[in-house]
Design an enzyme around this catalytic site. Structure first.
Site, PDB file in Angstrom:
ATOM      1  N   GLU A  43       0.843  -1.190   0.000  1.00  0.00           N
ATOM      2  CA  GLU A  43       0.000   0.000   0.000  1.00  0.00           C
ATOM      3  C   GLU A  43       0.880   1.242   0.000  1.00  0.00           C
ATOM      4  O   GLU A  43       1.831   1.339   0.795  1.00  0.00           O
ATOM      5  CB  GLU A  43      -0.923   0.021   1.223  1.00  0.00           C
ATOM      6  CG  GLU A  43      -1.988  -1.064   1.237  1.00  0.00           C
ATOM      7  CD  GLU A  43      -1.482  -2.378   1.805  1.00  0.00           C
ATOM      8  OE1 GLU A  43      -0.349  -2.402   2.338  1.00  0.00           O
ATOM      9  OE2 GLU A  43      -2.202  -3.382   1.705  1.00  0.00           O
ATOM     10  N   MET A  89       1.438  22.031   1.494  1.00  0.00           N
ATOM     11  CA  MET A  89       1.482  21.188   0.315  1.00  0.00           C
ATOM     12  C   MET A  89       1.627  22.035  -0.944  1.00  0.00           C
ATOM     13  O   MET A  89       1.137  23.158  -1.010  1.00  0.00           O
ATOM     14  CB  MET A  89       0.212  20.338   0.216  1.00  0.00           C
ATOM     15  CG  MET A  89      -0.079  19.499   1.453  1.00  0.00           C
ATOM     16  SD  MET A  89       1.285  18.410   1.934  1.00  0.00           S
ATOM     17  CE  MET A  89       1.396  17.347   0.497  1.00  0.00           C
ATOM     18  N   GLU A 103       2.772  30.162   2.368  1.00  0.00           N
ATOM     19  CA  GLU A 103       2.537  29.595   3.693  1.00  0.00           C
ATOM     20  C   GLU A 103       3.102  30.469   4.799  1.00  0.00           C
ATOM     21  O   GLU A 103       2.524  30.568   5.883  1.00  0.00           O
ATOM     22  CB  GLU A 103       3.130  28.184   3.765  1.00  0.00           C
ATOM     23  CG  GLU A 103       2.420  27.155   2.898  1.00  0.00           C
ATOM     24  CD  GLU A 103       1.013  26.835   3.391  1.00  0.00           C
ATOM     25  OE1 GLU A 103       0.716  27.081   4.583  1.00  0.00           O
ATOM     26  OE2 GLU A 103       0.216  26.337   2.584  1.00  0.00           O
ATOM     27  N   SER A 124       8.520   9.075   4.693  1.00  0.00           N
ATOM     28  CA  SER A 124       8.478   7.656   5.076  1.00  0.00           C
ATOM     29  C   SER A 124       8.447   6.838   3.793  1.00  0.00           C
ATOM     30  O   SER A 124       7.383   6.410   3.340  1.00  0.00           O
ATOM     31  CB  SER A 124       7.238   7.370   5.937  1.00  0.00           C
ATOM     32  OG  SER A 124       7.238   6.039   6.398  1.00  0.00           O
ATOM     33  N   GLY A 126       8.978   3.969   2.727  1.00  0.00           N
ATOM     34  CA  GLY A 126       8.446   2.621   2.623  1.00  0.00           C
ATOM     35  C   GLY A 126       6.974   2.582   2.265  1.00  0.00           C
ATOM     36  O   GLY A 126       6.475   1.563   1.783  1.00  0.00           O
ATOM     37  N   GLU A 130       5.315  11.205  -0.188  1.00  0.00           N
ATOM     38  CA  GLU A 130       5.544  12.608   0.173  1.00  0.00           C
ATOM     39  C   GLU A 130       7.037  12.967   0.234  1.00  0.00           C
ATOM     40  O   GLU A 130       7.798  12.374   0.991  1.00  0.00           O
ATOM     41  CB  GLU A 130       4.899  12.917   1.516  1.00  0.00           C
ATOM     42  CG  GLU A 130       5.004  14.384   1.884  1.00  0.00           C
ATOM     43  CD  GLU A 130       4.296  14.708   3.191  1.00  0.00           C
ATOM     44  OE1 GLU A 130       4.279  15.884   3.578  1.00  0.00           O
ATOM     45  OE2 GLU A 130       3.748  13.770   3.828  1.00  0.00           O
ATOM     46  N   GLU A 153     -10.020  27.108   6.251  1.00  0.00           N
ATOM     47  CA  GLU A 153      -9.425  25.787   6.454  1.00  0.00           C
ATOM     48  C   GLU A 153      -9.434  25.391   7.931  1.00  0.00           C
ATOM     49  O   GLU A 153      -8.828  24.401   8.316  1.00  0.00           O
ATOM     50  CB  GLU A 153      -7.992  25.766   5.903  1.00  0.00           C
ATOM     51  CG  GLU A 153      -7.931  25.946   4.396  1.00  0.00           C
ATOM     52  CD  GLU A 153      -6.522  25.828   3.831  1.00  0.00           C
ATOM     53  OE1 GLU A 153      -5.591  25.487   4.610  1.00  0.00           O
ATOM     54  OE2 GLU A 153      -6.350  26.076   2.631  1.00  0.00           O
ATOM     55  N   GLU A 155      -7.971  26.641  10.410  1.00  0.00           N
ATOM     56  CA  GLU A 155      -6.639  26.661  11.024  1.00  0.00           C
ATOM     57  C   GLU A 155      -6.626  27.605  12.223  1.00  0.00           C
ATOM     58  O   GLU A 155      -7.139  28.719  12.156  1.00  0.00           O
ATOM     59  CB  GLU A 155      -5.586  27.116  10.004  1.00  0.00           C
ATOM     60  CG  GLU A 155      -5.354  26.113   8.892  1.00  0.00           C
ATOM     61  CD  GLU A 155      -4.316  26.590   7.888  1.00  0.00           C
ATOM     62  OE1 GLU A 155      -3.569  25.743   7.377  1.00  0.00           O
ATOM     63  OE2 GLU A 155      -4.254  27.807   7.619  1.00  0.00           O
TER      64      GLU A 155
END
Length: 204
Positions: A43, A89, A103, A124, A126, A130, A153, A155
């Site tokens: 996955e 992002m 940002e 990560s 594996g 990202e 959003e 925030e």
């Protein structure tokens, strides 16, 4: 995943929402030149690229840090609110430089005067696609608001101006629990004198 040493047998999208989860059946070439068998399903969470920017005021030797709610950490009993650097992002058609500047303004109310690249890394590898591109941006930390973020959003972001030495100490004491923040602050701890010489144009 276009690589001569990887054979994709099947790819299915298992979930598509804020995140996309794809399931792969594949095999790959081994170090001895032979091929593996078909691996168990893998996955992969596709989140897209992100940008982190450490906001540094060299004249005051201070960092603009933020604090905000983090559901992933809270879900496993970690800190529900984290002290971090500004990050976001990369949207369609945006450059990393544009994201860093956007940002910084949205989350911390800071305009970046100039910027240096720190590096990039995979969060990560594996299971996640990202990739985070990390920068250090020169800002003026005077007169900032206490909170920031976009209301649409939902925030709710606390803005803090802290001495650089204090933030480096927080890192050393394991009080910064966010990977992009640790990477950026660790970089500053090593490069701060040279950075200040470049940005202030004098020996410091």
């Amino acid at each position: 995943m276009n690589h001569p040493d990887i054979e994709i047998l099947e790819k299915k999208t298992a979930y598509k929402g804020f995140l996309t989860i794809d399931v792969y059946r594949l095999r790959h070439k081994k170090f001895d030149g032979s091929w593996t068998g078909v691996l168990p399903p893998r996955e992969v969470c596709d989140r897209g690229p992100a940008v982190g920017v450490l906001l540094y005021d060299p004249e005051r030797d201070a960092l603009v840090m933020i604090e905000q709610f983090r559901v992933g950490s809270a879900a496993v009993g970690g800190p529900a609110w984290m002290t971090e650097i500004v990050a976001g992002m990369v949207g369609e058609g945006e450059t990393p430089d544009e994201v860093a500047r956007r940002e910084a303004m949205e989350e911390a109310g800071c305009a970046i005067a100039e910027m240096e690249s720190i590096g990039d890394y995979f969060v990560s590898p594996g299971a996640f696609t990202e990739q985070v591109l990390v920068f250090c941006g020169r800002v003026d930390s005077r007169g900032l608001k206490e909170t920031g973020g976009l209301e649409e959003e939902h925030e709710d972001i606390r803005i803090m101006v802290l001495p650089a030495d204090d933030v480096i100490r927080m890192m050393d004491e394991n009080r910064l629990r966010n990977s992009v923040t640790i990477i950026a602050v660790g970089w500053l701890a090593r490069h701060r004198p040279a950075l200040r010489r470049r940005w202030l144009g004098e020996e410091v």
